[in-house]
Design a protein around this motif. Sequence first.
Motif, PDB file in Angstrom:
ATOM      1  N   ARG A   1       0.820  -1.212   0.000  1.00 30.47           N
ATOM      2  CA  ARG A   1       0.000   0.000   0.000  1.00 30.47           C
ATOM      3  C   ARG A   1       0.858   1.269   0.000  1.00 30.47           C
ATOM      4  O   ARG A   1       1.621   1.530   0.930  1.00 30.47           O
ATOM      5  CB  ARG A   1      -0.908  -0.039   1.217  1.00 30.47           C
ATOM      6  CG  ARG A   1      -1.926   1.054   1.316  1.00 30.47           C
ATOM      7  CD  ARG A   1      -2.816   0.769   2.511  1.00 30.47           C
ATOM      8  NE  ARG A   1      -3.714   1.867   2.794  1.00 30.47           N
ATOM      9  CZ  ARG A   1      -4.886   2.053   2.180  1.00 30.47           C
ATOM     10  NH1 ARG A   1      -5.253   1.214   1.243  1.00 30.47           N
ATOM     11  NH2 ARG A   1      -5.661   3.052   2.500  1.00 30.47           N
ATOM     12  N   ILE A   2       0.708   2.073  -1.052  1.00 34.41           N
ATOM     13  CA  ILE A   2       1.461   3.313  -1.210  1.00 34.41           C
ATOM     14  C   ILE A   2       0.553   4.498  -0.933  1.00 34.41           C
ATOM     15  O   ILE A   2      -0.570   4.567  -1.448  1.00 34.41           O
ATOM     16  CB  ILE A   2       2.059   3.422  -2.631  1.00 34.41           C
ATOM     17  CG1 ILE A   2       2.891   2.174  -2.951  1.00 34.41           C
ATOM     18  CG2 ILE A   2       2.888   4.693  -2.756  1.00 34.41           C
ATOM     19  CD1 ILE A   2       4.043   1.916  -2.007  1.00 34.41           C
ATOM     20  N   ALA A   3       1.025   5.446  -0.123  1.00 32.37           N
ATOM     21  CA  ALA A   3       0.206   6.585   0.278  1.00 32.37           C
ATOM     22  C   ALA A   3       0.684   7.910  -0.284  1.00 32.37           C
ATOM     23  O   ALA A   3      -0.106   8.860  -0.384  1.00 32.37           O
ATOM     24  CB  ALA A   3       0.163   6.675   1.808  1.00 32.37           C
ATOM     25  N   ALA A   4       1.965   8.035  -0.657  1.00 35.63           N
ATOM     26  CA  ALA A   4       2.489   9.328  -1.112  1.00 35.63           C
ATOM     27  C   ALA A   4       3.703   9.118  -2.005  1.00 35.63           C
ATOM     28  O   ALA A   4       4.483   8.176  -1.786  1.00 35.63           O
ATOM     29  CB  ALA A   4       2.867  10.201   0.089  1.00 35.63           C
ATOM     30  N   ILE A   5       3.859   9.982  -2.993  1.00 36.59           N
ATOM     31  CA  ILE A   5       4.999   9.936  -3.919  1.00 36.59           C
ATOM     32  C   ILE A   5       5.441  11.357  -4.242  1.00 36.59           C
ATOM     33  O   ILE A   5       4.617  12.245  -4.462  1.00 36.59           O
ATOM     34  CB  ILE A   5       4.643   9.223  -5.240  1.00 36.59           C
ATOM     35  CG1 ILE A   5       4.188   7.785  -5.003  1.00 36.59           C
ATOM     36  CG2 ILE A   5       5.824   9.231  -6.201  1.00 36.59           C
ATOM     37  CD1 ILE A   5       3.728   7.078  -6.269  1.00 36.59           C
ATOM     38  N   ASP A   6       6.743  11.577  -4.275  1.00 38.21           N
ATOM     39  CA  ASP A   6       7.300  12.808  -4.834  1.00 38.21           C
ATOM     40  C   ASP A   6       8.680  12.498  -5.379  1.00 38.21           C
ATOM     41  O   ASP A   6       9.274  11.455  -5.059  1.00 38.21           O
ATOM     42  CB  ASP A   6       7.375  13.928  -3.789  1.00 38.21           C
ATOM     43  CG  ASP A   6       7.346  15.321  -4.436  1.00 38.21           C
ATOM     44  OD1 ASP A   6       7.269  15.404  -5.683  1.00 38.21           O
ATOM     45  OD2 ASP A   6       7.402  16.324  -3.700  1.00 38.21           O
ATOM     46  N   ALA A   7       9.187  13.382  -6.217  1.00 35.28           N
ATOM     47  CA  ALA A   7      10.492  13.179  -6.844  1.00 35.28           C
ATOM     48  C   ALA A   7      11.108  14.533  -7.138  1.00 35.28           C
ATOM     49  O   ALA A   7      10.446  15.578  -7.062  1.00 35.28           O
ATOM     50  CB  ALA A   7      10.352  12.351  -8.125  1.00 35.28           C
ATOM     51  N   VAL A   8      12.386  14.529  -7.481  1.00 32.06           N
ATOM     52  CA  VAL A   8      13.103  15.760  -7.803  1.00 32.06           C
ATOM     53  C   VAL A   8      12.863  16.090  -9.269  1.00 32.06           C
ATOM     54  O   VAL A   8      13.162  15.284 -10.158  1.00 32.06           O
ATOM     55  CB  VAL A   8      14.609  15.609  -7.519  1.00 32.06           C
ATOM     56  CG1 VAL A   8      15.352  16.869  -7.938  1.00 32.06           C
ATOM     57  CG2 VAL A   8      14.841  15.309  -6.035  1.00 32.06           C
ATOM     58  N   ALA A   9      12.312  17.260  -9.543  1.00 32.44           N
ATOM     59  CA  ALA A   9      11.939  17.625 -10.915  1.00 32.44           C
ATOM     60  C   ALA A   9      13.145  17.669 -11.846  1.00 32.44           C
ATOM     61  O   ALA A   9      13.070  17.235 -13.001  1.00 32.44           O
ATOM     62  CB  ALA A   9      11.225  18.972 -10.916  1.00 32.44           C
ATOM     63  N   ASP A  10      14.263  18.211 -11.361  1.00 36.36           N
ATOM     64  CA  ASP A  10      15.453  18.343 -12.205  1.00 36.36           C
ATOM     65  C   ASP A  10      16.272  17.065 -12.280  1.00 36.36           C
ATOM     66  O   ASP A  10      17.244  16.998 -13.038  1.00 36.36           O
ATOM     67  CB  ASP A  10      16.329  19.493 -11.705  1.00 36.36           C
ATOM     68  CG  ASP A  10      15.692  20.850 -11.960  1.00 36.36           C
ATOM     69  OD1 ASP A  10      15.015  20.994 -12.995  1.00 36.36           O
ATOM     70  OD2 ASP A  10      15.856  21.752 -11.121  1.00 36.36           O
ATOM     71  N   ASP A  11      15.922  16.087 -11.480  1.00 37.63           N
ATOM     72  CA  ASP A  11      16.607  14.791 -11.488  1.00 37.63           C
ATOM     73  C   ASP A  11      15.589  13.726 -11.124  1.00 37.63           C
ATOM     74  O   ASP A  11      15.502  13.294  -9.976  1.00 37.63           O
ATOM     75  CB  ASP A  11      17.781  14.788 -10.506  1.00 37.63           C
ATOM     76  CG  ASP A  11      18.471  13.426 -10.431  1.00 37.63           C
ATOM     77  OD1 ASP A  11      18.263  12.604 -11.352  1.00 37.63           O
ATOM     78  OD2 ASP A  11      19.187  13.185  -9.448  1.00 37.63           O
ATOM     79  N   SER A  12      14.791  13.305 -12.108  1.00 37.98           N
ATOM     80  CA  SER A  12      13.688  12.391 -11.820  1.00 37.98           C
ATOM     81  C   SER A  12      14.150  11.005 -11.423  1.00 37.98           C
ATOM     82  O   SER A  12      13.326  10.140 -11.106  1.00 37.98           O
ATOM     83  CB  SER A  12      12.762  12.291 -13.040  1.00 37.98           C
ATOM     84  OG  SER A  12      13.467  11.819 -14.172  1.00 37.98           O
ATOM     85  N   ASN A  13      15.453  10.756 -11.420  1.00 37.28           N
ATOM     86  CA  ASN A  13      15.967   9.490 -10.888  1.00 37.28           C
ATOM     87  C   ASN A  13      15.875   9.435  -9.369  1.00 37.28           C
ATOM     88  O   ASN A  13      15.932   8.358  -8.781  1.00 37.28           O
ATOM     89  CB  ASN A  13      17.424   9.276 -11.316  1.00 37.28           C
ATOM     90  CG  ASN A  13      17.552   8.877 -12.771  1.00 37.28           C
ATOM     91  OD1 ASN A  13      16.697   8.186 -13.309  1.00 37.28           O
ATOM     92  ND2 ASN A  13      18.620   9.319 -13.415  1.00 37.28           N
TER      93      ASN A  13
END
Length: 500
Positions: free
Chosen positions: A63-75
Motif C-alpha cells: 500500500r502506497i500513500a504518497a509519492i514525490d520526486a526531484v523535478a530536475d533529477d527524476s531518478n
Amino acid sequence: MKSRLKRTATQSSGRKPWPMLLAAAISSAVVGFAQPAYAVKINSATFGGVTARALGPAVMSGRIAAIDAVADDSNTIYIGSASGGIWQSKDGGFTFRPIFDDHTQSIGAIRVDQSNPDRVWVGTGESWVRNTVSVGDGVYRSDNGGETWKHLGLEDTEHIAAIRLHPYDSDTAWVCATGHLWDDNEQRGVFKTTDAGESWEKVLYIDQETGCADIDVDHGNPNILYAAMWHFRRYPDFFQSGGETSGLYRSVDGGNTWQEMTEGLPEGDLGRMAVATAPSRPGTVYANVESDKTALFRSDDMGVTWTEQNSSTLVQLRPFYFSELVVDPTDHERIYKPSLSLGVSTDGGETFSSLFSGGFGGGIHPDHHALWINPKNPKHMLLGTDGGVYESRDQTGHWRHIGTLPVSQFYHVSVDQQWPYNVYGGLQDNGSWRGPSRAPGGIRNKDWDSVGFGDGFWTFADPTDNSIVFSEFQGGQLRRVDTNLGEVKEIAPAKSGNEE
C-alpha cells in the motif's frame, strides 16, 4: 551435515516438530525448569542477541500513500508507504533503500523543495482513513536528501493529508492536518510556518471534529491557496463522512485569513473534497466534492464561482477513500483521478475514461492513492496503488511494476512444521502468501507463492500436511488450497436454511 540429517530423521520419527522443540528450548533457557514463569523478569537483555532479518516479499509490494520526486533529477524518487516508512531511489526506481526506519512508519505526505531538492518534508499518518489505518506523530524535515531527519512537532495531528511549499521561500510551508479519526482533537486544520517548521501557526481551524482533507497553492501567485475542510468520524461499525462544518476555503494572503467558497458548489452537508490547481493556467482550479450528488467542479476565476463538470461513477466512487486529483503540469484540460482505477479527462473534466478496465486492466493493481507527474516531462509518471508503485514513460501507454519495495501489510503471520520452515501471511488487498524462512543465496521474490485471494487474513498450513493451506479473506470466506495439486475449495460454513 550429520547433525542436520539426524535432526531431520528425528522429526520424521513422530517426535515433536522443530518449532515446538525450539519453543521448549527457549522456555528452558529463559524461564528455567525450577522456577515458575511468573517469577521471571523479562527485560531488554533477555533477547538482546536476537536480531531481525528481512524475509520480503516485494513481489506484490503493498500500500502506497504518497509519492514525490526531484523535478530536475527524476531518478531521485521518494515513496511513502501506509505502514512501511519512506523509500528512496536514486536510479529511477530500479533500487530503493529505506530512509525513515527510525521514525513513524505510516506516511501521509511527502514534499520535495524543488528550489532546494536536499530539503524534503514529510507528514506522517496516512490520510486514507480506513478502519485499520495507522497514525503518525507529526511533521519531519530533512536538509540532506533524507540522510537524517528533524522532528518539527504537530505530533498530535495523527493524520496529515498534504504539505505545500512556497515556491520562492524555502522556510514557508503549509500543512493540511486531517486530525484524529476516532475522537475529537484540536491539532487539526491548516498550519503555516515561516521559519522552516521551528514554529507553527494554526491559520484555518473549524472545530475538534473537522480537519483538513486537501490543500493546494496557485502556481501563478503563492499567496492564493485553497483548502478543503472535512467533518468526519470513524466508529467501530460506522463511518461518518460529511457534516455542516465541511467546506472549501480560499486565502489570498498566504493563508493568514480564509473565506469559504460556495457559489456553484452543492448545498447541504458536504463530505471529503480534493482540490487541485492547474500549473499551466493560474486561476483554474478543480475540486472533487462529496455530497448527495458527488461531482467534479471547475473554477476559472480563482474559486469565486464553480461549475459542475462531471458526476460519473468514477468520480463518485467512495470519495472519502479515493480523494485525489492531479492536473497535468502542461495541459490544464488534462486531469487524472486516481480511484479503483486511474481515470483521465482531456476536456477539463467533462468526460472521463478509465485507463484500466474494472481497475485490473493491464496487470495494474487496483485502488490508486498517489500519482506523481514529472513537471519537466509529463509523459513520465509514477502511480501508487495498494499493490505498489508503477511507472509509465509514455503518458499511461505502458506501465512497469517496481517489484523492489517490500512494504506489504501483513495482518497475521504463521509458520508450518517444515525444515526450514515456511512463513505464511494474509496481506491487505494482496491475498495470502507463503515464503521460506531461508533459502540458498538469500530469499528472493520468486521464492514466494500465492496461497489465497482478496484481502488475506488468517493463513495456516495443516499441521499434519504442509501442502494443505487454509486462507481467509473478506466476508468471512475461507478456502482450502492443495499446493501440490493446485486445487482450491471453498469451505466456509454454509448458511442455514432460514437465512437469506
